[in-house]
Structure formats: C-alpha cells, structure tokens
Design an enzyme around this catalytic site. Structure first.
Site, PDB file in Angstrom:
ATOM      1  CB  CYS A 127      -0.913   0.019   1.222  1.00 30.78           C
ATOM      2  SG  CYS A 127      -2.011  -1.420   1.326  1.00 30.78           S
ATOM      3  CB  SER A 300      21.165 -15.902 -21.804  1.00 26.82           C
ATOM      4  OG  SER A 300      19.788 -15.787 -22.116  1.00 26.82           O
ATOM      5  CG  ASN A 385      17.831 -19.366 -22.082  1.00 26.47           C
ATOM      6  OD1 ASN A 385      18.368 -18.353 -22.521  1.00 26.47           O
ATOM      7  ND2 ASN A 385      17.380 -19.450 -20.853  1.00 26.47           N
TER       8      ASN A 385
END
Length: 719
Positions: A127, A300, A385
């Site tokens: 909040c 990567s 990947n």
C-alpha cells in the site's frame, strides 16, 4: 476511550455501539462493532478503473491468494451486511467528489486501533500509505477485524472492508474475491492504481491472517518458513542454514578478489556471467567489478553484446560463466562482429548442459517444426536459451526469430499484427508456452482500450482470432523452474501471499497464476531475470522515497543464484539513504527451498565438505556442486546444477593459463562451428540470423522485412 466521546461519531448504517464497557487497549472490547445492513453482493462487475498495461485479469485458480478455492460468491453465503449496500450507496452518488467524501466519512467512523496493534507485524505490504490490520476470533468462532491507516482515503477503504467482513465466519472471509470489490466505484481518478490496489492487498492480508487463526485453532502444525535473507543498510541477517550459506559468499575473501583482478588486468580478460551462477563466484565477481570494468553479470541476452563491447575496449580473451549455448552465442557474435581473434573460454572441460537447450535438440522438436513447415505461413519463435545449431537447423526449416522471457509476448503480438493468417510456433519451453497461451486467453476478457495499451494493433477480436493459430512445444522444461509446482505454491499461498511475488516466465502454470494475481494488485512481477531485478529495485526505491520504517518481503520465484545481484542492488539503494534518514528499511528475500533439498555436512567429512563457522553460527550446508546440493519434489533447491559447474577455481585456472601456450585449455575453448547446414551454409551464420532478427525487433519494434518475406514466400520451397 471515554464513553462521552462516542456521541461525536456521525450515525451510520455501517457502524454502531455495542459495548459501553470497552477497554481501548484491547481490540476485542472496542466499543464500535458493525451491524448488518444490506444483502450481499453476488456478481463481479467491471473494475472501477482501467488497469495498467501489465495488469491482465485471470481465470480463477485454486491457488489464488484470494481464496478462490471456494465456490463462486453466492448471495445466500454472505451475511446481510455485505457489499450490496455499499455498492448501491456509492452508485447513488453521481459525482466522483461526492463518492470520495462518502469514503472519507466512513474513514471517520472506523474505530481507533490501539497503539499496541500498530506494529510492523500488523503492517499490510503493497500500500502507498501505511496500513495496519489486527485480526482475532471471538468466542463464537467469528472473525473480528481492526484496521487503521495514516491516509484518510486508505482508512476509508479499510472501513468498507471491515464493515463487510467483521463478525462473519472464516469461510465467508475466505470466500470473498478481489473481483467482488470491483464495483465499489469511489470516484478515484483512473491513474490512482496504487490506491485501488489497497482494496485487494488489505483483503489478501485479512484472508491470510484468517487462515492462520483457523489453522491454529484446529491444531494444525504451521508450515516451516522458507529460508530468507534480511537486508538492511547496516548488513545482512540470514534466516535458515541455506540462506546463511548464501550470505557467506556475499562477503568474499579479499585475497581471492585481488588475485582475480590482478590476472584479469594483466592479461586483458573480460568476464561475462549469468545471474544463475554459483554464489561464491558471484560474490567475488561483484567485488572485483569495482576494480576491473570488464566484468558483467546479466541474463543470457546481454552476455554476447557485452562481450563485443569488451573486445572493442581491448580485451584479448572473454571468459563465459554460463552453460554451453551461452559461450557458443558469444563466440558466434564476436565472429560476426569481426573479433574472431578474441579467445572465448568456458569454465569446464566437460559439457555444461541445459535441459531446455537439450529439449530443442531432439528429433521430437524437429517433428514439431515439420508441422510448422507444412502449415504456411508459419513463424518459429525460439527461446534464446537454445544452441546455435538448433537455431540454424530450425531457421532452415521454418523462418525463425529468437526471443527472451522479457520480449516474447510483444514479439508474438507484433508477428500476428504484421502477417495476416500467421501460424506461430513457440518453443521449446512448455511452461512458458502454456503461460503465454493463458495470458492471451485472459486478454480476451479485457476491453479493447486495455488491450491496445499492451499492443496498439490488437483488440479483443484479434486476440481471439490468434489463439487457434498459436502453438507451443509440449515437452521442454527447465529443471530449476519445474520445481515451482504444487507443493511450493501451496506453501507460498499459505504463508507469503501478502508478500511481493516474483516469478520467471518459465515457471509452471500454478506459480504463474499466483504471481499474475499478485501482479494485478501491484504486488508481483512475471518476466525475465532482469524484469525481476528491476521490480525489486523499484519497490525498494519507493520504500526509500516514502521514508517510513518498512519491512518488504519478496519471494524469489527463480534460480537462487540471482540473490547476489539482488542484494548488491538493494544495499546500494539503502546505503544511499543511510546517513540522511533515521528510518529503518528491512528487505527480506525469501528462497522457496525445501529442507529435503539440502545436503547436510559434518566435521568428519573431507576438508572440501566441512561445515563453515560464521561467528557463532555453524553452517551445515554448502551451496553449489561442492556441497552436493540436490533437489526434491517438495520444492527443490531452485539451483541449477549446470550453472554451478562455473566455479571460482575453474575461472582462476583458465585465467592463469591464458594465453594457452601449453595447450591445456583446449577442452575449455568455446566451439567455433565449422560445419555446414544441409543447404551448405555456415551453422554460425545461419544460427545468428534469428538473433539478428530479434535485435532488429528490439530496436524498431517490428519484424524485419527480410523475415516477413521469408515467412510469406520461402516456406514449402526450401531456402
């Protein structure tokens, strides 16, 4: 509170005095209790404001923090004082300002919260303002709530929620969904997303506390907490042996740092490393970055680009700490950029595999692409990947573009926008593919305006039309993210659903749904490793800017190796305010790790496996390959064994032997592909093309014309 003070409160159908003999220091005896007014609200109505672009409604899941394991809301299940009265009341006020005034009026009626309840443990996370919540069960088993906030609008939200749920049965508290609050249009401007999130975050906290009370009363043993690290400007506190073992490597041996820095400088060696590597290596590299600029830790995607920059800056060698497809990509991109003379070295003389990359290098995956080849026009979107060979062979069969977890959604939406009647084939990550499909299914429930904020070329009809033409591979998983399944999700839902939840796009659907639910109320992120890091940094910066005492908790829904980069970023933010602020900010990073996943050691073990003493603490666990850590169905270690093959000793060995005059590093050298594809082209050249297509997309926000031409004209004819 004095009895005479009660008459100062305006009359209200939501609040009434029930107990004149009250004790202001005991929440159970507070004088103002809530009484029934109207019939309950049944049907969920469109949200009071347009969600942000990343906020996407989802289908109910049995693991939602809002307790949707229960059947949908039913009028007969709620007591008479529920949402119907409030909704009717606010709808009867035509002007937004009048509705806000009514909200502030109810804030004034909220019974005061004793100072004894205004504790950090009673704070509601997420909040903008500070919110405190106290929960108890009375003698009849009903749930009683007390709340307060230092913001009057937020206090009004709390008053409305207390009016609905105070004094009802636990299952009725747990049966309310955040969607049920959507029709409470209180007149807040559409940009006040953080204010509206208060409804949801306070409700989730109410439900979590209610579950805990029920479990305690039923005598159920509470879950053991996950290990965690608590980061402050002053230091780090570890909870649990796994966390303590991680923390050990955040403060590396200076002699090891100096040894590495000296050899890197002397031989002009650059280091590119993935977030998921061994924590010992990360600790040393993070410290060494201060003395040698050519060290970079990232996901990567960035590794190869950074290697090119290092070569341009004069580095003669690049060491790659990751799995083999990463070093292959670095080698190929350097060659493409004209730096073929720069040596690229891996960290092992053995293969460093990857379950996802391996899944795409199978006959099964080629069969999957055969179906794409036979269904023109088709585009293959392949996860970054994967190996260079896979990218090359795929691209020769079906036009291919690579993607990352952070850009995959936009890549797919743009492809469908540019190419009419496209068939799109994503792979090899099955979890990510399923999550993407679910995400698009959820978008069909959004308005056209909301969808256009995500992608300007799409609307509900276009999203519906693309769903049958979106395909994903069914048999590829990351062995780490696979661990975030049912048992981990159950524990997160029970203990941490009010925390900030982070999840990589590769996690199973249960964890994905949980994190997406948190994301919709500003309490979560689903994306790449960089997305996760940025989300945590932004939430910490917001806490620093608020300048309150804070305790923020983040569940790390990805590989635990990320903790080094996360802690370094957090400490940098906290240290910047340490001298100028007296406020204490604690950031807790939670590791979803099962105790069954940890390998115990003893003092009788060999020297490599002895316990480690840190002050008065004996660490029975050593993370990484040396410690032999394993994974279990109970939750897993969230640690990639392949990444942990990148040890500090291997890095130092490679660096000390460069240049490789004695030919001792032949097995460590990244492979330069000399073979050709079936069409007589270089594997490196063809394999790099899908990556270059992605780079074009990232820069121009559209698919390159060459790729579009390939999709429309090359399929079924050979290339």
């Amino acid at each position: 509170m004095k009895a005479s003070s009660r008459s100062s409160f305006p009359s209200s159908p939501l609040f009434s005095s029930q107990n004149s003999n009250s004790d202001p220091n005991n929440p159970k005896s507070l004088p103002f209790r809530l009484q029934a007014t109207q019939k309950p609200f049944f049907k969920s109505i469109k949200c009071i404001q347009s969600p942000s672009p990343e906020s996407i409604p989802s289908k109910p899941t049995s693991f939602s923090c809002t307790a949707v394991t229960f059947s949908p809301s039913d009028i007969a299940d709620f007591p008479s004082r529920t949402l119907t009265g409030l909704i009717s009341e606010f709808k009867s006020l035509p002007q937004p300002l009048d509705r806000v005034k009514r909200l502030l009026h109810y804030a004034s009626l909220l019974p005061p919260l004793p100072e004894s309840s205004r504790t950090d443990s009673n704070r509601v996370m997420g909040c903008t303002a500070r919110v405190w919540l106290d929960v108890q069960r009375d003698d009849d088993g009903k749930v009683r709530f007390w709340a307060d906030s230092d913001s009057e609008i937020t206090k009004g939200f709390c008053a409305c929620l207390v009016s609905v749920l105070d004094g009802v049965a636990p299952d009725q508290v747990l049966g309310l969904k955040t969607d049920d609050l959507a029709a409470l249009n209180v007149g807040l401007p559409g940009g006040q997303r953080s204010r509206a999130n208060t409804w949801h975050n306070v409700l989730v906290s109410m439900q979590k506390r209610t579950r805990a009370l029920v479990a305690e009363q039923e005598g159920k043993a509470p879950f053991d907490p996950f290990p965690s690290l608590i980061v402050t400007a002053e230091g780090i506190e570890a909870k649990g042996s796994y966390a303590a073992a991680q923390a050990k490597y955040l403060f590396p041996d200076e002699s090891r740092v100096n040894e590495l820095v000296n050899v890197l400088k002397e031989k002009k060696i650059g280091v590119v490393a993935h977030f998921y590597m061994d924590p010992e290596v990360q600790g040393v590299l993070t410290a060494a970055q201060k003395h040698w600029p050519h060290i970079h830790i990232s996901d990567s995607l960035v590794m190869a680009d950074t290697a090119v920059k290092m070569a341009k800056a004069g580095c003669k060698f690049i060491t790659v700490l990751g799995v083999d497809f990463m070093s292959e990509n670095v080698r190929a991109i350097l060659d493409q950029a004209g730096f073929g003379e720069v040596g690229v070295y891996r960290m092992s003389n053995e293969r460093i595999g990857c379950s996802l990359a391996d899944a795409a290098a199978t006959p099964s995956y080629m069969k999957y692409l055969d179906a794409a080849f036979s269904s023109p026009p088709s585009l293959h979107v392949i996860y970054i990947n994967t190996s260079l060979e896979t990218k090359a062979y795929s691209h020769e069969l079906v036009p291919t573009i690579t993607c990352t977890s952070s850009n995959v959604v936009q890549t797919i939406l743009q492809a469908f926008a540019q190419i009419p009647d496209l068939n799109l084939w994503y792979g090899p990550d099955s979890y990510m593919g399923a999550n993407i499909a679910e995400l698009f299914q959820q978008m069909t429930l959004m308005s056209d305006e909301e969808i256009s904020e995500i992608h300007p070329s799409h609307n509900r009809e276009s999203i519906k039309s693309l769903l049958p033409r979106l395909h994903y591979y069914q048999d590829g998983t990351c062995i780490v993210h696979h661990l975030f399944g049912h048992e981990v999700v159950e524990k997160i839902n029970e203990m941490y659903c009010d925390a900030f939840l982070t999840a990589h796009f590769e996690v199973p659907g249960e964890m994905f749904s949980l994190a997406m639910e948190a994301k919709r109320r500003g309490m979560g992120v689903v994306g790449s490793t960089q997305n996760i890091l940025d989300f945590i940094k932004n939430r910490v910066q917001e806490a620093v800017d608020r300048n309150f005492d804070e305790h923020l908790r983040f569940v790390l829904g990805t590989e635990s190796g990320m903790v080094t980069s996360i802690v370094a970023a957090i400490r940098h933010l906290l240290q910047s305010t340490k001298s100028s602020s007296g406020k204490k900010i604690n950031i807790e990073i939670v590791f979803p790790v099962s105790s069954d996943s940890l390998t115990k050691t003893s003092t009788s073990s060999s020297s490599a496996f002895k316990s480690v003493k840190m002050g008065d603490i004996i660490l029975p666990v050593i993370p990484g390959v040396a410690g032999g850590e394993g994974c279990s169905i109970h939750g897993g270690c969230a640690s990639c064994p392949y990444m942990k093959m990148n040890s500090l000793s291997s890095l130092l060995k490679v660096c000390h032997n460069l240049p490789d005059k004695k030919d001792v590093l032949r097995a460590y050298e990244a492979e330069r592909f000399k073979s050709q594809t079936s069409q007589g082209k270089s594997i490196a050249e063809v394999g790099c093309e899908p990556i270059l297509h992605m780079r074009h997309f990232q820069g121009k926000k559209e698919l390159p014309e060459k790729l579009v031409h390939q999709v429309l004209h090359s399929q079924g004819k050979g290339r």
